[in-house]
Design a protein around this motif. Structure first.
Motif, PDB file in Angstrom:
ATOM      1  N   VAL A   1       0.853   5.218   0.417  1.00 41.10           N
ATOM      2  CA  VAL A   1       0.030   6.316   0.936  1.00 41.10           C
ATOM      3  C   VAL A   1       0.758   7.615   0.624  1.00 41.10           C
ATOM      4  O   VAL A   1       1.738   7.965   1.287  1.00 41.10           O
ATOM      5  CB  VAL A   1      -0.218   6.173   2.453  1.00 41.10           C
TER       6      VAL A   1
ATOM      7  N   LEU B   1       0.855  -1.188   0.000  1.00 46.42           N
ATOM      8  CA  LEU B   1       0.000   0.000   0.000  1.00 46.42           C
ATOM      9  C   LEU B   1       0.887   1.233   0.000  1.00 46.42           C
ATOM     10  O   LEU B   1       1.727   1.399   0.886  1.00 46.42           O
ATOM     11  CB  LEU B   1      -0.910   0.015   1.230  1.00 46.42           C
TER      12      LEU B   1
ATOM     13  N   SER C   1       4.005   3.705  -7.744  1.00 45.27           N
ATOM     14  CA  SER C   1       3.142   2.587  -8.120  1.00 45.27           C
ATOM     15  C   SER C   1       3.664   1.901  -9.372  1.00 45.27           C
ATOM     16  O   SER C   1       3.725   0.661  -9.442  1.00 45.27           O
ATOM     17  CB  SER C   1       1.712   3.082  -8.337  1.00 45.27           C
TER      18      SER C   1
ATOM     19  N   LYS D   1       0.194  13.259  -6.428  1.00 46.12           N
ATOM     20  CA  LYS D   1      -0.247  12.331  -7.465  1.00 46.12           C
ATOM     21  C   LYS D   1       0.892  11.877  -8.368  1.00 46.12           C
ATOM     22  O   LYS D   1       0.964  10.709  -8.755  1.00 46.12           O
ATOM     23  CB  LYS D   1      -1.355  12.979  -8.307  1.00 46.12           C
TER      24      LYS D   1
ATOM     25  N   ASP E   1      -1.510  -0.987  -4.239  1.00 49.30           N
ATOM     26  CA  ASP E   1      -2.667  -0.112  -4.086  1.00 49.30           C
ATOM     27  C   ASP E   1      -2.155   1.268  -3.696  1.00 49.30           C
ATOM     28  O   ASP E   1      -1.122   1.378  -3.020  1.00 49.30           O
ATOM     29  CB  ASP E   1      -3.622  -0.626  -3.003  1.00 49.30           C
TER      30      ASP E   1
ATOM     31  N   THR F   1      -8.114   7.392   4.845  1.00 52.90           N
ATOM     32  CA  THR F   1      -8.385   6.259   3.960  1.00 52.90           C
ATOM     33  C   THR F   1      -7.380   5.146   4.212  1.00 52.90           C
ATOM     34  O   THR F   1      -7.718   3.952   4.207  1.00 52.90           O
ATOM     35  CB  THR F   1      -8.322   6.692   2.486  1.00 52.90           C
ATOM     36  N   ALA F   2      -6.126   5.532   4.436  1.00 51.84           N
ATOM     37  CA  ALA F   2      -5.073   4.539   4.672  1.00 51.84           C
ATOM     38  C   ALA F   2      -5.377   3.685   5.896  1.00 51.84           C
ATOM     39  O   ALA F   2      -5.203   2.461   5.874  1.00 51.84           O
ATOM     40  CB  ALA F   2      -3.727   5.235   4.834  1.00 51.84           C
TER      41      ALA F   2
ATOM     42  N   ASP G   1      -0.039  11.726  -1.100  1.00 48.94           N
ATOM     43  CA  ASP G   1      -1.000  12.664  -1.666  1.00 48.94           C
ATOM     44  C   ASP G   1      -0.484  13.380  -2.907  1.00 48.94           C
ATOM     45  O   ASP G   1      -1.257  13.999  -3.634  1.00 48.94           O
ATOM     46  CB  ASP G   1      -1.436  13.693  -0.615  1.00 48.94           C
TER      47      ASP G   1
ATOM     48  N   VAL H   1      -3.442   5.100  -2.006  1.00 46.39           N
ATOM     49  CA  VAL H   1      -4.458   5.972  -1.415  1.00 46.39           C
ATOM     50  C   VAL H   1      -3.809   7.328  -1.132  1.00 46.39           C
ATOM     51  O   VAL H   1      -2.617   7.408  -0.864  1.00 46.39           O
ATOM     52  CB  VAL H   1      -5.074   5.381  -0.119  1.00 46.39           C
ATOM     53  N   PRO H   2      -4.603   8.433  -1.172  1.00 42.49           N
ATOM     54  CA  PRO H   2      -4.017   9.771  -1.090  1.00 42.49           C
ATOM     55  C   PRO H   2      -4.049  10.431   0.287  1.00 42.49           C
ATOM     56  O   PRO H   2      -3.565  11.561   0.427  1.00 42.49           O
ATOM     57  CB  PRO H   2      -4.886  10.562  -2.066  1.00 42.49           C
ATOM     58  N   ASP H   3      -4.638   9.784   1.293  1.00 45.02           N
ATOM     59  CA  ASP H   3      -4.752  10.460   2.586  1.00 45.02           C
ATOM     60  C   ASP H   3      -4.704   9.457   3.737  1.00 45.02           C
ATOM     61  O   ASP H   3      -4.925   8.265   3.559  1.00 45.02           O
ATOM     62  CB  ASP H   3      -6.039  11.276   2.660  1.00 45.02           C
TER      63      ASP H   3
ATOM     64  N   GLN I   1      -8.001   1.171   5.032  1.00 41.50           N
ATOM     65  CA  GLN I   1      -7.477   0.191   4.084  1.00 41.50           C
ATOM     66  C   GLN I   1      -6.553  -0.804   4.785  1.00 41.50           C
ATOM     67  O   GLN I   1      -6.602  -2.011   4.540  1.00 41.50           O
ATOM     68  CB  GLN I   1      -6.721   0.914   2.980  1.00 41.50           C
TER      69      GLN I   1
END
Length: 222
Positions: free
Chosen positions: A6, A4, A17, A10, A28, A35-36, A8, A30-32, A39
């Motif tokens: 994490v 994962l 990634s 992009k 995977d 959410t992390a 923000d 995620v930006p914040d 997840q």
């Protein structure tokens, strides 16, 4: 390994990634921080690459929260805060490793490989029938015989193996292995599956095509 990221930013998130996916990992993003946390609690990851500076919930808070909830997933923290007090704060919050920005991609990948060799966060080897996948070394064998897979082929097989016995939709494979959120109308998945089957030889039937849906990896029926 399932990782994962994490982050923000992009552009950086996409870069990480892509680099990790090309190395054969399932990734995977995620930006914040909020959410992390959700997840990390709901999905089994082998490693979390975590930015310190995140909107709303920062990386330190993510570390503290998941550790307080008993989650022991390895965490590699990325941050521009490279001073000793900040590094100590990150490690004390629950991070297992620390890499200062700007970082060298080769060093980051080496740290990921080292974490994989330790097998933390899950079994290092996944077995499905005669197929064995060493996630740390990104090596595939069939009945003990090495199968030479490209990084993308390994990522595809690794994802199907993680979901062994379940029909994985083609769109899900595009999203998880190719990071494509829409179907471009190409036959990229089919081409890779065809190539993998050729390399599997007598075990080609391990990958089953479910017409109109996707693919399933499972042991051959007796």
């Amino acid at each position: 390994m399932k990782i994962l990221v994490v982050e923000d930013n992009k552009k950086l998130a996409s870069f990480l990634s892509r680099a990790l996916t090309e190395e054969g990992y399932v990734v995977d993003v995620v930006p914040d921080g909020a959410t992390a946390i959700g997840q990390i609690q709901s999905l089994p990851y082998d490693l979390v690459i975590l930015d310190w500076m995140l909107p709303e919930v920062d990386g330190l808070s993510v570390c503290r929260t998941v550790r307080q909830k008993g989650c022991q997933v390895p965490i590699l923290m990325l941050t521009a805060r490279a001073e000793v007090p900040e590094r100590i704060a990150g490690l004390d919050a629950g991070a297992d490793d620390y890499l200062a920005k700007p970082f060298d991609l080769g060093e980051l990948l080496a740290r990921v490989r080292a974490r994989g060799r330790r097998g933390a966060g899950g079994e290092a080897t996944v077995r499905v029938g005669p197929l064995a996948l060493d996630r740390a070394e990104r090596r595939a064998t069939l009945d003990g015989r090495k199968v030479d897979l490209t990084p993308r082929e390994f990522a595809l097989v690794a994802y199907l193996a993680r979901e062994a016995g379940r029909v994985v939709p083609r769109t899900e494979l595009l999203a998880k292995v190719w990071e494509t959120r829409f179907d471009p109308g190409s036959n990229v998945v089919e081409v890779h599956v065809k190539n993998i089957r050729e390399k599997f030889g007598a075990h080609a039937a391990l990958i089953e095509t479910v017409r109109g849906v996707g693919y399933k990896l499972g042991p051959l029926e007796a």
